[in-house]
Design an enzyme around this catalytic site. Structure first.
Site, PDB file in Angstrom:
ATOM      1  N   HIS A 144      -7.265  -6.090   0.493  1.00 27.43           N
ATOM      2  CA  HIS A 144      -6.369  -5.319   0.477  1.00 27.43           C
ATOM      3  C   HIS A 144      -5.146  -5.637   1.529  1.00 27.43           C
ATOM      4  CE1 HIS A 144      -4.224  -1.458  -0.351  1.00 27.43           C
ATOM      5  NE2 HIS A 144      -4.370  -1.242   0.897  1.00 27.43           N
ATOM      6  N   ASP A 190      -1.041  14.577  12.585  1.00 23.57           N
ATOM      7  CA  ASP A 190      -1.113  15.887  11.903  1.00 23.57           C
ATOM      8  C   ASP A 190      -0.623  15.691  10.640  1.00 23.57           C
ATOM      9  OD1 ASP A 190      -2.482  16.832  14.205  1.00 23.57           O
ATOM     10  OD2 ASP A 190      -0.742  17.889  15.189  1.00 23.57           O
ATOM     11  N   SER A 246       0.862  -1.096  -0.117  1.00 24.38           N
ATOM     12  CA  SER A 246      -0.004   0.067  -0.075  1.00 24.38           C
ATOM     13  C   SER A 246       0.906   1.203  -0.124  1.00 24.38           C
ATOM     14  CB  SER A 246      -1.029  -0.110   1.040  1.00 24.38           C
ATOM     15  OG  SER A 246      -2.063   0.918   1.033  1.00 24.38           O
TER      16      SER A 246
END
Length: 253
Positions: A233, A174, A86
């Site tokens: 996945h 963040d 991924s």
């Protein structure tokens, strides 16, 4: 330098370098790394930047991630067989395109060099919604997270990145939120990687589609394609033994 975990020794082959996906860590790959090392290969798993015990950085682009992996390979002999899943698969592709001499063979697990339209921001929002001051056990966190993430498997995966005692996520949420468009996207990289490359997908996943093949072949002209039946996945978690067998066959463990 990224945090790494090394298992096994092998004087014949370069090491296998494993790069995890978004919200993952080296520990997610511990069982597969151990089984590969038991077969005689040195295996290096990494915490990608802004994940696990690796440094938190302000940038999280694929050229940045590729440079991180290049540093790890340089510290482990100068060449590796690289496996990325991924997000880690995109980082591994970027590495092969920008530093082709560092990569002997490449396995890209269930991702293509294209931009995707979905987002994982809802999982960042879910993790932020957990009141860490109330956490005594992982079960406490799971109960809170269940109000935002219904899939128990996804919750278990996210909770592997929770430091229960420290009451903190081992993820720079963040930075990952800020760079989500770049993580889902694909940089404009020139050139190609002419080494052996396997795009290994879950048969139940739609991340690698037939119409992605022209883009893949343009960058990776020797690309081969294979699917693991019954896997989605997270193919390494859904069908670990079949996934491991594919690695062994392609990397020559």
């Amino acid at each position: 330098m990224l945090n790494t975990v090394t298992m096994g020794e092998d004087s014949t082959h370069p090491p296998i370098l494993i790069a995890h996906g978004l919200f993952g860590s080296a520990r997610n790959w511990g069982v597969i790394a151990r089984r590969l090392s038991d077969q005689g290969r040195r295996v290096v798993t990494v915490d990608m930047r802004n994940h696990g015990d690796s440094p938190w950085e302000g940038n999280h682009s694929y050229p940045d991630l590729a440079e991180d992996l290049a540093q790890v390979i340089a510290a482990h002999g100068g060449q590796a067989d690289v496996l990325g899943h991924s997000m880690g698969g995109k980082a591994a592709m970027a590495l092969a395109l920008t530093h082709p001499t560092l990569v002997r063979r490449l396995i890209v697990a269930d991702i293509a060099p294209v931009a995707y339209g979905h987002t994982q921001k809802h999982l960042i929002d879910a993790m932020r919604a957990v009141d860490l001051s109330l956490i005594e056990t992982r079960r406490d966190a799971d109960l809170q997270l269940a109000g935002h993430v219904s899939d128990a498997g996804v919750r278990a995966f996210l909770l592997q990145s929770l430091d229960v005692k420290g009451r903190a996520w081992r993820l720079n949420l963040d930075a990952l939120e800020r760079f989500m468009p770049a993580i889902l996207g694909w940089p404009d990289l020139v050139g190609s990687f002419d080494g052996p490359t396997l795009f290994l997908s879950g048969a139940l996943s739609d991340y690698v589609k037939p119409d992605h093949r022209p883009a893949i072949k343009a960058l990776f002209p020797k690309a081969q394609f294979a699917k693991i039946p019954g896997a989605g996945h997270w193919l390494h978690a859904d069908r670990p033994r079949e996934f491991e067998a594919a690695i062994v066959a392609f990397f020559g463990v």
